[in-house]
Motif scaffolding. Structure first.
Motif: not given
Lengths: 369, 206
Positions: A34-36, A358-369
């Protein structure tokens, strides 16, 4: 020192990405591919102007694109520093410190110390001496500009000398007076570099031993022997008498490019006699000692990049490593993990701020705890 | 780039072979020539042709010259006991412009670099040795100044020449390296500053 944020454009599988980091722990989670690791590599670029994984800059541009940019804001003990790394295929890579272009990439190296612990680190033990020389050279270059200068000069003269030997071989004639010019430089620089390597090892080895003892349960004695022929009294004479061999093999056979750093376990070579577990502990100790040496020389905690360690290390070693994190021995941390629940569980036990992405197919999102 | 005429295209291709000139500049130059009178281009090409066909190099120092021996080598005002060794012709002009040097020159035509296939035989090193050797009897050469680039290749070439000149027992010097005039220490790169401390010179109160 810490990295406040990063902005990527067309870097590897990221088209565009921008995130703010925690000063403490940052964890990138997502499925394999995913690109981590690419994010860790982008941070590596900002600190050391190059990839930790792929030496060729043009292979790090997103497919079918012409350029990549990596921007990041660092906090250096309260001082802001923006680093921009710009690469366009076919052109020279550019690095800017707060808008000002850095003329030589080597001028940037050493400013922002970084240590990376990655799954393929055991290469350092298993592969040939070149890997080990590169590891120690990288460290020494970040600590001393004069070492970097000597090494660059050495490699240049070695290339010239080898080219000359090939020409001699073609002509079938050895010109003693001509090659003497290069011999002098290579001998002098070899002695200089070898002294610096030897001195460095005396400082580094105790740190390595201390970390190994902390990481592994066993009490075995470990060590490093710096193996060089350049500090013998008759090195210059030996170098000269190797001329015949040089002529036959068409390359230079004496000098610091033949050095090795031998890792030992109870006095025996670790490569042959160390178990898998002992070798894993050893490489982590190597990297943590590197962290410690940067800390003591640079007076700032290096950024620590931990690539996929939860997967590749056994629970016992993860626990020991996390104990060091919990003790606040490290500064800013970046971790990758394919399994979010696992890293959440491990990190929840630690009293540090941790932020998940959260990394998904080159897209980055913040994750809630 | 697409051109409306084959003639323009040919001219642009030729002009852009010159160092520092790209296709756009070449096009601008070509169009400029078309705007001028025909004699302008004739004079330009005649002078270039003459330059190429009639140019000579001094037999002694290999500087560019209209005569078999250049005006510096024949001048009565120059100190014939000193030779300054340089990499190429522009270096002669640079040193001449300082007005600080009254000796002779020797143009090597490059520096030694085995990677690029340049060895001592490709340069005018042997000719320099001959110059020093021949003059051992009358107007003796007393000093050779090595004014080669401050690069690794320049240094190697200097060292090679120094070794070759050893047997003549003359003074061999190299131009000083260090802080530029008007330069601040804090902005000088560490290597130059380090070397300038190692090769510091005595300061006189006189």
């Amino acid at each position: 020192m810490h990295l406040k944020n990063i902005r990527l454009q067309q870097f590897k599988n990221y088209n565009k990405a921008e995130v703010q980091f925690s000063e403490e722990i940052n964890c990138f989670v997502g499925i394999n591919g995913s690109g981590k690791t690419n994010l860790l590599d982008a941070i590596h670029y900002l600190c050391l102007t190059k990839s930790a994984i792929n030496g060729m800059d043009n292979l790090n541009v997103q497919h079918q694109r012409e350029f990549f940019t990596i921007f990041g804001d660092f906090d250096l003990e309260g001082k802001e520093l923006e680093i921009r790394c710009i690469f366009e295929s076919g052109k020279k890579k550019q690095l800017l410190q707060s808008g000002k272009a850095v003329e030589k990439m080597s001028d940037h190296v050493g400013l922002l110390p970084v240590v990376m612990i990655a799954p393929d680190d055991t290469m350092l033990i298993k592969d040939g001496s070149e890997e080990r020389r590169r590891f120690f050279d990288n460290m020494l270059c970040q600590l001393s500009k004069s070492y970097l200068d000597s090494l660059v000069r050495y490699q240049h003269f070695l290339k010239q000398r080898n080219a000359l030997i090939k020409q001699f071989a073609e002509k079938g004639r050895w010109d003693k007076n001509f090659i003497a010019v290069y011999d002098r430089e290579i001998i002098q620089l070899s002695i200089e570099i070898a002294w610096q390597r030897a001195n460095f090892i005396t400082e580094y080895e105790p740190l390595l031993k201390a970390y190994y003892a902390e990481i592994s349960d066993n009490q075995e004695e470990i060590g490093i022997t710096y193996d060089t022929h350049c500090l013998f009294e008759n090195f210059e004479k030996n170098f000269q008498s190797a001329a015949q061999k040089d002529f036959l093999l068409k390359r230079t056979n004496m000098g610091v490019h033949k050095d090795d750093f031998v890792f030992e376990l109870e006095g025996y070579p670790l490569k042959k006699f160390g178990s898998q577990g002992q070798q894993k502990s050893f490489v982590i100790a190597l990297k943590l000692a590197q962290f410690q040496i940067f800390l003591s020389h640079k007076k700032t905690k290096p950024i620590l990049l931990l690539d996929d360690i939860f997967d590749k290390l056994d629970d016992n070693r993860i626990q020991k490593l996390m104990q060091l994190v919990a003790d606040h021995r490290f500064g800013q941390l970046f971790i990758t993990d394919a399994r979010p629940e696992r890293s959440k569980e491990i990190l929840s036990k630690i009293n540090s701020e941790s932020r998940f992405f959260l990394v998904k197919e080159g897209v980055l999102k913040y994750m809630d705890q | 780039m697409n051109f409306p005429s084959k003639l323009i295209e040919n001219a642009v291709n030729e002009i852009s072979k010159l160092p520092g000139i790209g296709k756009k500049t070449a096009l601008r130059l070509a169009l400029h020539l078309l705007k001028q009178k025909e004699t302008f281009t004739e004079d330009l090409s005649a002078s270039l042709l003459a330059l190429r066909k009639e140019v000579q190099y001094c037999n002694s120092c290999f500087n560019i010259s209209d005569e078999p021996v250049c005006s510096i080598c024949t001048s009565q005002k120059r100190d014939k006991s000193i030779i300054c060794v340089v990499e190429d012709i522009p270096d002669v002009l640079a040193i001449e412009n300082t007005s600080q040097y009254q000796g002779l020159y020797h143009v090597l035509g490059g520096v030694i670099s085995p990677i690029q296939g340049i060895g001592p035989d490709d340069l005018k090193i042997e000719a320099l040795i001959q110059r020093v050797a021949n003059k051992q009897t009358e107007d003796k050469i007393e000093e050779v100044i090595l004014a080669l680039p401050a690069t690794m290749e320049g240094d190697t070439t200097s060292f090679f020449i120094t070794r070759r000149l050893k047997e003549f027992g003359i003074k061999v010097s190299t131009i000083a390296r260090g802080i530029p005039i008007g330069g601040e220490l804090e902005y000088t790169d560490e290597i130059t500053l380090g070397r300038s401390i190692l090769t510091r010179v005595n300061y006189s109160a006189d």
